[in-house]
Design an enzyme around this catalytic site. Structure first.
Site, PDB file in Angstrom:
ATOM      1  N   ARG A  78      13.764  31.776  25.305  1.00 21.61           N
ATOM      2  CA  ARG A  78      12.178  31.617  25.274  1.00 21.61           C
ATOM      3  C   ARG A  78      11.835  33.172  26.156  1.00 21.61           C
ATOM      4  O   ARG A  78      10.705  33.166  26.252  1.00 21.61           O
ATOM      5  CB  ARG A  78      12.031  30.431  26.412  1.00 21.61           C
ATOM      6  CG  ARG A  78      12.216  29.251  25.378  1.00 21.61           C
ATOM      7  CD  ARG A  78      11.795  27.968  26.326  1.00 21.61           C
ATOM      8  NE  ARG A  78      12.454  27.730  27.645  1.00 21.61           N
ATOM      9  CZ  ARG A  78      13.159  27.077  28.012  1.00 21.61           C
ATOM     10  NH1 ARG A  78      13.180  25.689  27.619  1.00 21.61           N
ATOM     11  NH2 ARG A  78      13.633  26.840  29.206  1.00 21.61           N
TER      12      ARG A  78
ATOM     13  N   GLU B 249      24.540  25.322  37.604  1.00 20.59           N
ATOM     14  CA  GLU B 249      24.650  24.114  38.235  1.00 20.59           C
ATOM     15  C   GLU B 249      26.036  23.515  37.632  1.00 20.59           C
ATOM     16  O   GLU B 249      26.741  22.868  38.375  1.00 20.59           O
ATOM     17  CB  GLU B 249      23.660  23.128  38.227  1.00 20.59           C
ATOM     18  CG  GLU B 249      22.136  23.434  38.431  1.00 20.59           C
ATOM     19  CD  GLU B 249      21.629  24.276  37.187  1.00 20.59           C
ATOM     20  OE1 GLU B 249      21.262  23.446  36.413  1.00 20.59           O
ATOM     21  OE2 GLU B 249      21.371  25.449  37.015  1.00 20.59           O
TER      22      GLU B 249
END
Length: 181
Positions: free
Chosen positions: A65, A102
């Protein structure tokens, strides 16, 4: 100081998708904003206008993106565009930078001849969440000896405190058109 741009209601064209990709997450879908000609132009003009006086020679955008926002910002600034890609996507020798997620690690690569010490670089992406991807790009820029002019984003998930994380990596300005929570 950059010229102030007219206000645009970016958030009216960003759609919240609850429980995507997993329960409890609210996904911010920017595709309606990018599909709207005035909205897309406002995104590009907002970021490019903010950094217009910085002498940017290259814009770096992360796969995928970051390409959608970074490439037109580069064009608006009269700069080149450098893709930061996932491993195995670039056909020539590249520098790599690993960063924490994460749930593990990821990696970005830039062709080893894409930047020079003479370049003034702007990192551009659609979103900054934790700051890991942007920090990896900043480290790559430094490895080339280029000067990082700033970081520009369409959206910032402020509740994840990316600016605090990025301040540990760089002292450049972090600019976002939309801040969430």
């Amino acid at each position: 100081m950059p010229e102030p741009m007219p206000e645009f209601d970016f958030e009216s064209l960003i759609v919240d998708i609850p429980d995507y990709p997993e329960p409890g997450v609210v996904f911010k879908d920017i595709t309606p904003l990018l599909a709207d000609p005035a909205g897309f132009a406002a995104v590009v003009e907002g970021i490019a206008g903010h950094f217009g006086g910085c002498g940017v020679t290259k814009v770096v955008g992360a796969e995928a993106r970051g390409f959608m926002v970074g490439a037109p910002v580069a064009r608006a600034l009269g700069a080149g565009f450098v893709p930061a890609r996932k491993p195995g996507k670039l056909p020539r020798a590249a520098l790599s930078e690993t960063f924490a997620l994460e749930y593990g690690t990821d990696e970005l690569q830039i062709h080893e001849d894409a930047l020079t010490p003479d370049d003034v670089v702007l990192v551009v992406d659609d979103l900054v969440a934790t700051g890991g991807t942007a920090a990896a790009q900043a480290r790559l820029v430094r490895r080339f000896g280029a000067r990082l002019a700033g970081m520009g984003f369409l959206m910032e998930l402020a509740f994840l405190h990316p600016r605090e994380f990025l301040a540990k990596e760089t002292d450049v300005e972090v600019f976002s058109l939309v801040k969430v929570g």
